[in-house]
Design an enzyme around this catalytic site. Structure first.
Site, mmCIF file in Angstrom:
data_model
loop_
_atom_site.group_PDB
_atom_site.id
_atom_site.type_symbol
_atom_site.label_atom_id
_atom_site.label_comp_id
_atom_site.label_asym_id
_atom_site.label_seq_id
_atom_site.Cartn_x
_atom_site.Cartn_y
_atom_site.Cartn_z
ATOM 1 N N GLU A 199 9.495 14.435 11.944
ATOM 2 C CA GLU A 199 9.469 13.146 11.228
ATOM 3 C C GLU A 199 9.919 13.297 9.774
ATOM 4 O OE1 GLU A 199 9.226 10.753 13.076
ATOM 5 O OE2 GLU A 199 7.744 11.083 14.657
ATOM 6 N N HIS A 218 -2.246 9.608 14.049
ATOM 7 C CA HIS A 218 -2.377 8.751 15.230
ATOM 8 C C HIS A 218 -3.799 8.185 15.333
ATOM 9 C CE1 HIS A 218 0.920 11.584 17.143
ATOM 10 N NE2 HIS A 218 1.408 10.828 16.179
ATOM 11 N N GLU A 223 -14.186 -3.606 1.560
ATOM 12 C CA GLU A 223 -13.350 -2.675 0.802
ATOM 13 C C GLU A 223 -11.865 -2.744 1.171
ATOM 14 O OE1 GLU A 223 -14.826 1.056 3.391
ATOM 15 O OE2 GLU A 223 -13.734 1.642 1.594
ATOM 16 N N HIS A 232 1.334 11.150 8.077
ATOM 17 C CA HIS A 232 1.467 10.438 9.351
ATOM 18 C C HIS A 232 0.399 10.946 10.305
ATOM 19 C CE1 HIS A 232 2.930 8.960 13.136
ATOM 20 N NE2 HIS A 232 3.214 10.178 13.574
ATOM 21 N N HIS A 240 1.875 4.112 18.427
ATOM 22 C CA HIS A 240 2.105 5.489 17.990
ATOM 23 C C HIS A 240 1.157 5.911 16.855
ATOM 24 C CE1 HIS A 240 5.188 8.846 16.910
ATOM 25 N NE2 HIS A 240 4.024 9.097 16.354
HETATM 26 P P1 13P Z 1 5.854 17.076 14.626
HETATM 27 O O1 13P Z 1 5.076 18.103 15.399
HETATM 28 O O2 13P Z 1 7.349 17.304 14.730
HETATM 29 O O3 13P Z 1 5.383 16.994 13.193
HETATM 30 O O4 13P Z 1 5.618 15.660 15.297
HETATM 31 C C1 13P Z 1 4.344 15.149 15.495
HETATM 32 C C2 13P Z 1 4.329 13.681 15.549
HETATM 33 O O5 13P Z 1 3.290 13.087 15.329
HETATM 34 C C3 13P Z 1 5.581 12.951 15.877
HETATM 35 O O6 13P Z 1 5.477 11.598 15.564
HETATM 36 ZN ZN ZN Z 2 3.375 10.891 15.546
#
Ligand code: 13P
Ligand code: ZN
Length: 282
Positions: free
Chosen positions: A118, A143, A171, A141, A212
């Site tokens: 990413e 999940h 908050e 980033h 995602h």
């Molecule tokens: P990477 O292992 O390449 O960082 O990817 C993980 C991920 O969350 C892809 O969206």
């Molecule tokens: Zn991801």
């Protein structure tokens, strides 16, 4: 320059702590998630083991706006639960090359690893956030479960998400007064999703990737983690409300949101400040 090793630096320690924190929260299963942390020349130059180029890795987009800048970045395919034990293997320090089409590895990735898949979204986000905030440092980033779940059951628009998340706890509007950016579902790891994310980052510090996860940006690890933590806490409260039958008898009203903003001296996104109530027939 001291002889201190980069692995013992506060930057690597912060990266270890935050990746473990993301894993412990259940937001980064397997190799899910990635973090990039912008460091300055001054910060790097204190460490004797960051002055050589170990390898050069091409990148498939133009990062020339960041030429010369340094980033500590998690490696692709690595498990966040393990970074804390192997930071020199699972993260790397890169410098963006002059032409912006490759990065020089200065430290880490010591088993031949590469930066996160990413990377386009990370670097393009840094570029756009630096235009609005010269202190911009971190892109994160992950999940987060409840936010992802909401992306299946609610219309994918920024007003709907921002207002619901703002109304789940006092908050929220204080922590993300600009609301939550939302892009359509897109293929991860592409330049296209990087461009769409970075475009939203001109106006938001958090952008949801439907089905995602989320991208967050900020001036420090704590601030960026705290932003995502607050969004996901609001999403958890929303999920819990649905589990309790989904009927709200009372809520944080639009007037309450305005009062919160006034009290904290904030200007929330005016487009999201009025609209549908969570309480039916109101
Ligand atoms: P990477 O292992 O390449 O960082 O990817 C993980 C991920 O969350 C892809 O969206
Ligand atoms: Zn991801």
């Amino acid at each position: 320059m001291t002889q201190e090793k980069f692995i013992n630096s506060t930057y690597v320690q912060q990266m270890c702590k935050i990746t473990r924190g993301l894993y412990d929260h259940g937001w980064d299963e397997r190799n899910g998630g990635n973090v990039s942390y912008r460091l300055t020349e001054d910060e790097i130059s204190q460490y004797a083991d960051t002055d050589k180029v170990l390898r050069n890795v091409p990148i498939a987009f133009d990062a020339s706006e960041l030429a010369g800048q340094y980033f500590l970045v998690t490696a692709t395919g690595r498990y966040f639960k393990n970074v804390i034990d192997n930071p020199e293997r699972d993260t790397g320090l890169v410098q963006i090359a002059k032409d912006g089409h490759s990065v020089d590895i200065r430290w880490g990735y010591n088993d031949g690893a590469q930066p996160t898949s990413e990377f386009p979204s990370h670097l393009m986000t840094h570029i756009n956030r630096l235009h609005v905030d010269s202190n911009q440092r971190v892109v994160m980033h992950c999940h987060p479960t409840n936010l992802i779940a909401m992306s299946f059951t609610l219309p994918l628009d920024e007003k709907t998400f921002s207002r619901i998340l703002w109304k789940m706890q006092a908050e929220s509007v204080v922590v993300f007064p600009e609301g939550l950016g939302v892009i359509p579902y897109m293929t991860p790891g592409t330049n296209d999703i990087g461009e769409a994310t970075a475009e939203k980052m001109k106006n938001f510090r958090a952008v949801m990737w439907p089905h995602h996860g989320v991208f967050g940006a900020g001036d420090s690890m704590d601030e960026t983690f705290g932003l995502i933590e607050t969004i996901e806490k609001a999403a958890l409260i929303y999920t819990t409300i649905q589990a309790q039958g989904g009927v709200c008898l009372q809520e944080i009203t639009d007037d309450d949101l305005a009062d919160l903003a006034k009290n904290f001296g904030l200007t929330p996104n005016p487009k999201f400040l009025t609209g549908k109530s969570l309480v039916e027939n109101k």
